[in-house]
Design an enzyme around this catalytic site. Structure first.
Site, PDB file in Angstrom:
ATOM      1  N   TYR A  44       2.731  -4.863  -7.200  1.00  0.00           N
ATOM      2  CA  TYR A  44       2.513  -3.743  -6.458  1.00  0.00           C
ATOM      3  C   TYR A  44       2.366  -2.630  -6.482  1.00  0.00           C
ATOM      4  O   TYR A  44       3.439  -1.795  -7.422  1.00  0.00           O
ATOM      5  CB  TYR A  44       2.914  -4.297  -5.437  1.00  0.00           C
ATOM      6  CG  TYR A  44       2.901  -4.968  -4.001  1.00  0.00           C
ATOM      7  CD1 TYR A  44       1.484  -6.101  -4.689  1.00  0.00           C
ATOM      8  CD2 TYR A  44       3.685  -5.819  -3.481  1.00  0.00           C
ATOM      9  CE1 TYR A  44       1.198  -7.394  -3.593  1.00  0.00           C
ATOM     10  CE2 TYR A  44       2.898  -6.495  -2.218  1.00  0.00           C
ATOM     11  CZ  TYR A  44       2.598  -7.592  -2.388  1.00  0.00           C
ATOM     12  OH  TYR A  44       2.329  -8.575  -2.138  1.00  0.00           O
ATOM     13  N   ARG A  57       0.623  -1.247  -0.266  1.00  0.00           N
ATOM     14  CA  ARG A  57      -0.025   0.176  -0.131  1.00  0.00           C
ATOM     15  C   ARG A  57       0.681   0.926  -0.348  1.00  0.00           C
ATOM     16  O   ARG A  57       0.622   2.435   0.311  1.00  0.00           O
ATOM     17  CB  ARG A  57      -1.030   0.180   0.940  1.00  0.00           C
ATOM     18  CG  ARG A  57      -1.945  -0.943   1.466  1.00  0.00           C
ATOM     19  CD  ARG A  57      -2.597  -0.989   2.881  1.00  0.00           C
ATOM     20  NE  ARG A  57      -3.530  -2.926   2.565  1.00  0.00           N
ATOM     21  CZ  ARG A  57      -4.699  -3.031   2.594  1.00  0.00           C
ATOM     22  NH1 ARG A  57      -5.708  -1.960   1.609  1.00  0.00           N
ATOM     23  NH2 ARG A  57      -5.200  -4.015   2.489  1.00  0.00           N
TER      24      ARG A  57
HETATM   25  N1  LIG Z   1       0.714 -12.795  -1.228  1.00  0.00           N
HETATM   26  C1  LIG Z   1      -0.424 -12.252  -1.688  1.00  0.00           C
HETATM   27  O1  LIG Z   1      -1.306 -11.621  -1.761  1.00  0.00           O
HETATM   28  C2  LIG Z   1      -0.891 -11.012  -1.023  1.00  0.00           C
HETATM   29  C3  LIG Z   1      -1.759 -10.148  -1.237  1.00  0.00           C
HETATM   30  C4  LIG Z   1      -2.067  -9.029  -0.455  1.00  0.00           C
HETATM   31  C5  LIG Z   1      -1.339  -8.332   0.870  1.00  0.00           C
HETATM   32  N2  LIG Z   1       0.295  -9.407   0.613  1.00  0.00           N
HETATM   33  C6  LIG Z   1       0.939  -8.661   1.575  1.00  0.00           C
HETATM   34  O2  LIG Z   1       0.340  -8.478   2.955  1.00  0.00           O
HETATM   35  C7  LIG Z   1       0.629  -7.336   3.274  1.00  0.00           C
HETATM   36  C8  LIG Z   1      -0.486  -6.932   4.281  1.00  0.00           C
HETATM   37  O3  LIG Z   1      -1.324  -7.111   3.673  1.00  0.00           O
HETATM   38  P1  LIG Z   1      -2.809  -5.982   4.354  1.00  0.00           P
HETATM   39  O4  LIG Z   1      -2.738  -4.757   3.907  1.00  0.00           O
HETATM   40  O5  LIG Z   1      -3.654  -5.865   3.361  1.00  0.00           O
HETATM   41  O6  LIG Z   1      -2.508  -5.836   5.933  1.00  0.00           O
HETATM   42  P2  LIG Z   1      -3.458  -5.352   7.106  1.00  0.00           P
HETATM   43  O7  LIG Z   1      -2.549  -5.747   8.257  1.00  0.00           O
HETATM   44  O8  LIG Z   1      -5.060  -7.200   7.118  1.00  0.00           O
HETATM   45  O9  LIG Z   1      -4.643  -4.223   6.302  1.00  0.00           O
HETATM   46  C9  LIG Z   1      -3.680  -3.429   6.251  1.00  0.00           C
HETATM   47  C10 LIG Z   1      -4.846  -2.285   6.444  1.00  0.00           C
HETATM   48  O10 LIG Z   1      -5.492  -2.133   6.855  1.00  0.00           O
HETATM   49  C11 LIG Z   1      -5.757  -0.376   7.527  1.00  0.00           C
HETATM   50  N3  LIG Z   1      -6.391  -0.461   9.303  1.00  0.00           N
HETATM   51  C12 LIG Z   1      -7.001  -0.266   9.816  1.00  0.00           C
HETATM   52  N4  LIG Z   1      -7.222  -0.089  10.832  1.00  0.00           N
HETATM   53  C13 LIG Z   1      -5.955  -0.432  11.241  1.00  0.00           C
HETATM   54  C14 LIG Z   1      -4.567  -0.263  12.773  1.00  0.00           C
HETATM   55  N5  LIG Z   1      -5.854  -0.091  13.422  1.00  0.00           N
HETATM   56  N6  LIG Z   1      -3.882  -0.619  12.400  1.00  0.00           N
HETATM   57  C15 LIG Z   1      -3.190  -1.254  11.461  1.00  0.00           C
HETATM   58  N7  LIG Z   1      -4.079  -1.292   9.804  1.00  0.00           N
HETATM   59  C16 LIG Z   1      -4.872  -0.911   9.808  1.00  0.00           C
HETATM   60  C17 LIG Z   1      -4.397  -0.205   6.909  1.00  0.00           C
HETATM   61  O11 LIG Z   1      -4.235   1.450   6.522  1.00  0.00           O
HETATM   62  P3  LIG Z   1      -3.816   2.981   6.905  1.00  0.00           P
HETATM   63  O12 LIG Z   1      -2.838   2.560   6.094  1.00  0.00           O
HETATM   64  O13 LIG Z   1      -4.273   3.601   6.720  1.00  0.00           O
HETATM   65  O14 LIG Z   1      -3.529   2.203   8.568  1.00  0.00           O
HETATM   66  C18 LIG Z   1      -3.854  -0.777   6.279  1.00  0.00           C
HETATM   67  O15 LIG Z   1      -5.012  -0.237   5.241  1.00  0.00           O
HETATM   68  C19 LIG Z   1       1.181  -6.249   1.805  1.00  0.00           C
HETATM   69  O16 LIG Z   1       1.816  -4.792   2.073  1.00  0.00           O
HETATM   70  C20 LIG Z   1       1.697  -7.584   1.119  1.00  0.00           C
HETATM   71  O17 LIG Z   1       3.250  -7.466   1.621  1.00  0.00           O
HETATM   72  C21 LIG Z   1       0.602 -10.357  -1.032  1.00  0.00           C
END
Ligand SMILES: NC(=O)c1ccc[n+]([C@@H]2O[C@H](COP(=O)([O-])OP(=O)(O)OC[C@H]3O[C@@H](n4cnc5c(N)ncnc54)[C@H](OP(=O)(O)O)[C@@H]3O)[C@@H](O)[C@H]2O)c1
Length: 314
Positions: A61, A22
């Site tokens: 990404y 992101r």
């Molecule tokens: N291998 C694959 O197919 C695949 C697919 C998807 C992701 N990934 C990897 O996994 C990583 C994590 O995925 P994800 O970003 O979906 O993880 P996540 O930690 O589940 O979600 C992060 C999202 O939650 C929001 N959020 C809302 N409240 C929050 C809080 N209190 N604390 C933390 N976050 C909060 C964040 O917004 P804010 O930024 O505004 O805080 C952000 O948009 C990615 O960066 C990527 O490296 C891999």
């Protein structure tokens, strides 16, 4: 943060990893603004300063922008490259690549993997990727051809270790049988909203083969926090309201936030799940690290599992 080995490799990671999906502020490179890039760089620096030592990325990404942003930070922050492990992924080809009418698809041909890896190295501005993952299983994957591509990348010093993402356990085995090197990581979605890895053999296989499971969307893309900025279509049907009261009760009793409880829940599993923290907010990036200090009891762990399942254990 405490460090753990990644699979059987000599690479170590902080107990939580940082994910760069992101950091460009958009998934469309045409929408990326200078302010958005600057915020993304601040997020990466905040993660580094908070003690994260493994950074996850992928060529798709924001069509390479996330790798470029990490690469710019690596250039600007002296010594950072040597203190972190870089994980990136390839094997997905977006629609329109290379012909305009080409469908979005997966491509594990040796030619594509070699070229994709080369492009990632350029965008990251590094000579070696620590762990290179196959992003999503190619229906036409030929394990022998992939093994050949891995061997060439390793011999050329371009990649140190390899792994997979979103694979079925049987396909991991098929690839491992063909590969002369051990697969060291398997990145899958795991959270209180996505429990499949516990029962579909993925975590069992990680335990047997000593593969590090990396959990993507550990907070269900924010649904366990204060909401998602962007969800994948597959995440739209999650119903976190079913288990959030149980998370909140434990968070209140322990004096922490529910996101810390949700991350600690993943950390408790003996396969040493490596949650990939995806927030772009520096204060949330720092707060997530405290999950590494919260050891949930077995009773707390099962209370959360039962709430997430929506029914008692059989
Ligand atoms: N291998 C694959 O197919 C695949 C697919 C998807 C992701 N990934 C990897 O996994 C990583 C994590 O995925 P994800 O970003 O979906 O993880 P996540 O930690 O589940 O979600 C992060 C999202 O939650 C929001 N959020 C809302 N409240 C929050 C809080 N209190 N604390 C933390 N976050 C909060 C964040 O917004 P804010 O930024 O505004 O805080 C952000 O948009 C990615 O960066 C990527 O490296 C891999």
């Amino acid at each position: 943060m405490q460090a753990i080995p990644v699979g059987v490799s000599s690479i170590h990671s902080s107990r939580l990893a940082y994910g760069c999906w992101r950091v460009a502020g958009s998934w469309d490179p045409a929408e990326v603004t200078p302010a958005g890039r600057a915020a993304g760089k601040r997020a990466v620096i905040a993660a580094y300063e908070a003690g994260y030592t493994l950074f996850d990325n992928a060529d798709i990404y924001c069509r390479g922008e996330a790798e470029r942003i990490l690469g710019e930070v690596l250039k600007e922050v002296s010594g950072m490259r040597d203190r972190i492990a870089i994980v990136t992924k390839g094997g997905i080809r977006p629609a329109g690549d290379p012909e305009q009418d080409a469908p979005g698809r997966y491509d594990f041909s040796a030619a594509h993997l070699l070229q994709a890896c080369e492009q990632s190295l350029k965008r990251l501005g590094v000579e070696t990727i620590d762990v290179y993952l196959l992003h999503r299983p190619d229906y036409l994957a030929d394990p022998e051809e992939v093994a050949e591509a891995f061997s060439r990348l390793k011999a050329a010093g371009k990649v140190r270790h390899f792994g997979v993402s979103n694979f079925r356990p049987t396909l991991v085995t098929a690839l491992q049988v063909a590969c002369p090197m051990p697969l060291v990581a398997h990145q899958v979605e795991i959270s209180l909203a996505k429990l499949d890895a516990f029962t579909d053999g993925t975590l069992d296989q990680c335990l047997i083969e000593r593969i590090t499971p990396m959990a993507w969307s550990p907070l269900a893309a924010g649904r366990i926090g204060s909401g998602a900025t962007r969800l994948l279509p597959s995440q739209a049907g999650y119903r976190p309201e079913q288990f959030l009261p149980a998370v909140e009760a434990i968070a209140a009793a322990r004096g922490v936030s529910r996101t810390v409880v949700a991350l600690a829940w993943l950390l408790k599993h003996p396969s040493r799940i490596l949650p990939i923290v995806g927030t772009t907010k520096p204060e949330r990036i720092r707060e997530a690290t405290t999950a590494a200090e919260l050891d949930l009891t077995r009773e707390e762990w099962y209370r959360l599992l039962v709430a997430a399942r929506g029914e008692p254990m059989p």
